[in-house]
Design a protein around this motif. Structure first.
Motif, PDB file in Angstrom:
ATOM      1  N   GLU A 225      -5.935  13.762  -4.062  1.00  0.00           N
ATOM      2  CA  GLU A 225      -6.231  14.986  -4.814  1.00  0.00           C
ATOM      3  C   GLU A 225      -6.590  14.675  -6.264  1.00  0.00           C
ATOM      4  O   GLU A 225      -7.477  15.303  -6.840  1.00  0.00           O
ATOM      5  CB  GLU A 225      -5.018  15.913  -4.789  1.00  0.00           C
ATOM      6  CG  GLU A 225      -5.150  17.133  -5.668  1.00  0.00           C
ATOM      7  CD  GLU A 225      -3.835  17.865  -5.862  1.00  0.00           C
ATOM      8  OE1 GLU A 225      -3.677  18.478  -6.932  1.00  0.00           O
ATOM      9  OE2 GLU A 225      -2.973  17.817  -4.964  1.00  0.00           O
TER      10      GLU A 225
ATOM     11  N   TRP B  63     -11.353  12.182  -8.360  1.00  0.00           N
ATOM     12  CA  TRP B  63     -12.532  13.012  -8.179  1.00  0.00           C
ATOM     13  C   TRP B  63     -13.148  12.712  -6.827  1.00  0.00           C
ATOM     14  O   TRP B  63     -13.406  11.554  -6.489  1.00  0.00           O
ATOM     15  CB  TRP B  63     -13.516  12.739  -9.302  1.00  0.00           C
ATOM     16  CG  TRP B  63     -14.763  13.571  -9.311  1.00  0.00           C
ATOM     17  CD1 TRP B  63     -14.896  14.867  -8.941  1.00  0.00           C
ATOM     18  CD2 TRP B  63     -16.056  13.140  -9.740  1.00  0.00           C
ATOM     19  NE1 TRP B  63     -16.187  15.286  -9.110  1.00  0.00           N
ATOM     20  CE2 TRP B  63     -16.931  14.241  -9.605  1.00  0.00           C
ATOM     21  CE3 TRP B  63     -16.562  11.944 -10.225  1.00  0.00           C
ATOM     22  CZ2 TRP B  63     -18.280  14.174  -9.943  1.00  0.00           C
ATOM     23  CZ3 TRP B  63     -17.898  11.882 -10.565  1.00  0.00           C
ATOM     24  CH2 TRP B  63     -18.742  12.979 -10.426  1.00  0.00           C
ATOM     25  N   GLU B  64     -13.357  13.729  -6.032  1.00  0.00           N
ATOM     26  CA  GLU B  64     -13.911  13.561  -4.689  1.00  0.00           C
ATOM     27  C   GLU B  64     -15.431  13.447  -4.790  1.00  0.00           C
ATOM     28  O   GLU B  64     -16.168  14.422  -4.639  1.00  0.00           O
ATOM     29  CB  GLU B  64     -13.519  14.739  -3.797  1.00  0.00           C
ATOM     30  CG  GLU B  64     -13.869  14.501  -2.352  1.00  0.00           C
ATOM     31  CD  GLU B  64     -13.267  15.526  -1.420  1.00  0.00           C
ATOM     32  OE1 GLU B  64     -13.750  15.594  -0.290  1.00  0.00           O
ATOM     33  OE2 GLU B  64     -12.326  16.235  -1.816  1.00  0.00           O
ATOM     34  N   ASP B  65     -15.871  12.200  -5.064  1.00  0.00           N
ATOM     35  CA  ASP B  65     -17.288  11.978  -5.305  1.00  0.00           C
ATOM     36  C   ASP B  65     -17.630  10.512  -5.054  1.00  0.00           C
ATOM     37  O   ASP B  65     -16.782   9.634  -5.250  1.00  0.00           O
ATOM     38  CB  ASP B  65     -17.625  12.347  -6.757  1.00  0.00           C
ATOM     39  CG  ASP B  65     -19.118  12.451  -6.986  1.00  0.00           C
ATOM     40  OD1 ASP B  65     -19.648  13.577  -6.847  1.00  0.00           O
ATOM     41  OD2 ASP B  65     -19.749  11.419  -7.289  1.00  0.00           O
TER      42      ASP B  65
ATOM     43  N   LYS C  54     -11.707  16.968 -16.822  1.00  0.00           N
ATOM     44  CA  LYS C  54     -11.257  18.278 -16.355  1.00  0.00           C
ATOM     45  C   LYS C  54     -12.408  18.980 -15.629  1.00  0.00           C
ATOM     46  O   LYS C  54     -13.457  19.238 -16.197  1.00  0.00           O
ATOM     47  CB  LYS C  54     -10.771  19.140 -17.507  1.00  0.00           C
ATOM     48  CG  LYS C  54     -10.171  20.451 -17.034  1.00  0.00           C
ATOM     49  CD  LYS C  54      -9.639  21.260 -18.192  1.00  0.00           C
ATOM     50  CE  LYS C  54      -9.014  22.549 -17.685  1.00  0.00           C
ATOM     51  NZ  LYS C  54      -8.589  23.384 -18.816  1.00  0.00           N
ATOM     52  N   PHE C  55     -12.180  19.253 -14.369  1.00  0.00           N
ATOM     53  CA  PHE C  55     -13.112  19.993 -13.523  1.00  0.00           C
ATOM     54  C   PHE C  55     -12.526  21.381 -13.273  1.00  0.00           C
ATOM     55  O   PHE C  55     -11.357  21.626 -13.580  1.00  0.00           O
ATOM     56  CB  PHE C  55     -13.291  19.264 -12.180  1.00  0.00           C
ATOM     57  CG  PHE C  55     -14.020  17.949 -12.307  1.00  0.00           C
ATOM     58  CD1 PHE C  55     -15.407  17.910 -12.305  1.00  0.00           C
ATOM     59  CD2 PHE C  55     -13.313  16.757 -12.437  1.00  0.00           C
ATOM     60  CE1 PHE C  55     -16.076  16.698 -12.413  1.00  0.00           C
ATOM     61  CE2 PHE C  55     -13.981  15.542 -12.551  1.00  0.00           C
ATOM     62  CZ  PHE C  55     -15.363  15.515 -12.539  1.00  0.00           C
ATOM     63  N   PRO C  56     -13.300  22.295 -12.683  1.00  0.00           N
ATOM     64  CA  PRO C  56     -12.734  23.612 -12.349  1.00  0.00           C
ATOM     65  C   PRO C  56     -11.475  23.508 -11.480  1.00  0.00           C
ATOM     66  O   PRO C  56     -10.582  24.348 -11.574  1.00  0.00           O
ATOM     67  CB  PRO C  56     -13.872  24.316 -11.618  1.00  0.00           C
ATOM     68  CG  PRO C  56     -15.109  23.709 -12.196  1.00  0.00           C
ATOM     69  CD  PRO C  56     -14.744  22.248 -12.425  1.00  0.00           C
ATOM     70  N   CYS C  57     -11.372  22.449 -10.673  1.00  0.00           N
ATOM     71  CA  CYS C  57     -10.206  22.263  -9.804  1.00  0.00           C
ATOM     72  C   CYS C  57      -9.032  21.608 -10.530  1.00  0.00           C
ATOM     73  O   CYS C  57      -7.951  21.466  -9.964  1.00  0.00           O
ATOM     74  CB  CYS C  57     -10.594  21.438  -8.582  1.00  0.00           C
ATOM     75  SG  CYS C  57     -11.230  19.799  -8.985  1.00  0.00           S
ATOM     76  N   GLY C  58      -9.229  21.164 -11.779  1.00  0.00           N
ATOM     77  CA  GLY C  58      -8.167  20.533 -12.544  1.00  0.00           C
ATOM     78  C   GLY C  58      -8.556  19.140 -13.016  1.00  0.00           C
ATOM     79  O   GLY C  58      -9.697  18.707 -12.866  1.00  0.00           O
ATOM     80  N   TRP C  59      -7.590  18.434 -13.587  1.00  0.00           N
ATOM     81  CA  TRP C  59      -7.820  17.078 -14.095  1.00  0.00           C
ATOM     82  C   TRP C  59      -7.930  16.086 -12.946  1.00  0.00           C
ATOM     83  O   TRP C  59      -7.085  16.081 -12.043  1.00  0.00           O
ATOM     84  CB  TRP C  59      -6.693  16.681 -15.041  1.00  0.00           C
ATOM     85  CG  TRP C  59      -6.790  17.377 -16.356  1.00  0.00           C
ATOM     86  CD1 TRP C  59      -6.151  18.535 -16.721  1.00  0.00           C
ATOM     87  CD2 TRP C  59      -7.598  17.007 -17.461  1.00  0.00           C
ATOM     88  NE1 TRP C  59      -6.515  18.887 -17.995  1.00  0.00           N
ATOM     89  CE2 TRP C  59      -7.400  17.959 -18.483  1.00  0.00           C
ATOM     90  CE3 TRP C  59      -8.468  15.949 -17.705  1.00  0.00           C
ATOM     91  CZ2 TRP C  59      -8.039  17.887 -19.717  1.00  0.00           C
ATOM     92  CZ3 TRP C  59      -9.102  15.874 -18.940  1.00  0.00           C
ATOM     93  CH2 TRP C  59      -8.889  16.840 -19.923  1.00  0.00           C
ATOM     94  N   ARG C  60      -8.978  15.245 -12.988  1.00  0.00           N
ATOM     95  CA  ARG C  60      -9.211  14.252 -11.938  1.00  0.00           C
ATOM     96  C   ARG C  60      -9.588  12.912 -12.563  1.00  0.00           C
ATOM     97  O   ARG C  60     -10.254  12.862 -13.602  1.00  0.00           O
ATOM     98  CB  ARG C  60     -10.344  14.690 -10.994  1.00  0.00           C
ATOM     99  CG  ARG C  60     -10.078  16.004 -10.259  1.00  0.00           C
ATOM    100  CD  ARG C  60      -8.904  15.887  -9.299  1.00  0.00           C
ATOM    101  NE  ARG C  60      -8.668  17.085  -8.519  1.00  0.00           N
ATOM    102  CZ  ARG C  60      -7.757  18.010  -8.791  1.00  0.00           C
ATOM    103  NH1 ARG C  60      -6.992  17.900  -9.866  1.00  0.00           N
ATOM    104  NH2 ARG C  60      -7.597  19.052  -8.015  1.00  0.00           N
TER     105      ARG C  60
ATOM    106  N   GLU D  16     -12.046  18.274 -22.200  1.00  0.00           N
ATOM    107  CA  GLU D  16     -12.429  17.959 -20.818  1.00  0.00           C
ATOM    108  C   GLU D  16     -12.439  16.482 -20.478  1.00  0.00           C
ATOM    109  O   GLU D  16     -12.856  16.113 -19.395  1.00  0.00           O
ATOM    110  CB  GLU D  16     -13.801  18.569 -20.524  1.00  0.00           C
ATOM    111  CG  GLU D  16     -13.786  20.079 -20.611  1.00  0.00           C
ATOM    112  CD  GLU D  16     -15.139  20.702 -20.342  1.00  0.00           C
ATOM    113  OE1 GLU D  16     -16.156  19.980 -20.376  1.00  0.00           O
ATOM    114  OE2 GLU D  16     -15.172  21.911 -20.099  1.00  0.00           O
TER     115      GLU D  16
END
Length: 127
Positions: A36, A39-41, A111-117, A86
Motif C-alpha cells: 500500500e 506507489w502502484e506504478d 503525496k497522491f490523492p490516495c495518501g503518501w507513497r 507533496e
C-alpha cells in the motif's frame, strides 16, 4: 523553494507517521501495508542490498519471496524532510541484533490523492 515551505509541521507530521507505519509493517512483514505504501506504478524503484527492483510488480514479487524472520532492526539518525506539501525524503540508518553491519535506507515520498507513497527507495549495508 521558499524556506518557509520546508518542514511545514502538518506535512512533516503526516510523512513521519507514514514512515513509521512503513517501518512497523516492515519488521512485522505486513505485506499488505508495505504494498500500500509504495506507489502502484511501473516507475517505482527500489534498490535493495542485493537487488534492483523496477516497478511495483518486481517490488511485490520480492516482498512475497523474502524470508519473514529476522526482520527486526533498530533505527538511528533518522532524518525526514518535507519539501512543500507533496514531497519528502526520509533517511535512516539501522542495525540488527548480532550484526556489526550498518544499514542505510532512503525513501522519496510523494503525496497522491490516495495518501503518501514511496516512489523511490534505496537500502544498502556497510561493513
Amino acid at each position: 523553494m521558499n524556506p518557509q515551505h520546508i518542514d511545514k509541521p502538518s506535512v512533516l507530521e503526516a510523512v513521519t507517521a507514514a514512515f513509521y507505519r512503513y517501518e512497523k509493517a516492515l519488521i512485522s512483514n505486513d505485506i499488505t501495508v508495505l504494498d500500500e505504501l509504495f506507489w502502484e506504478d511501473a516507475r517505482t524503484v527500489r534498490f535493495g542490498a542485493t537487488e534492483n527492483l523496477y516497478g511495483i510488480e518486481q517490488i511485490r514479487d520480492f516482498r512475497n519471496a523474502r524470508p519473514s524472520q529476522g526482520l527486526e532492526r533498530l533505527l538511528r539518525h533518522t532524518v525526514i524532510t518535507a519539501y512543500g506539501e507533496e514531497m519528502a525524503v526520509a533517511s535512516t540508518e539501522f542495525t540488527r541484533e548480532n550484526s556489526e553491519r550498518v544499514g542505510r535506507q532512503m525513501q522519496t515520498w510523494v503525496k497522491f490523492p490516495c495518501g503518501w507513497r514511496i516512489v523511490a527507495a534505496h537500502v544498502s549495508l556497510m561493513a
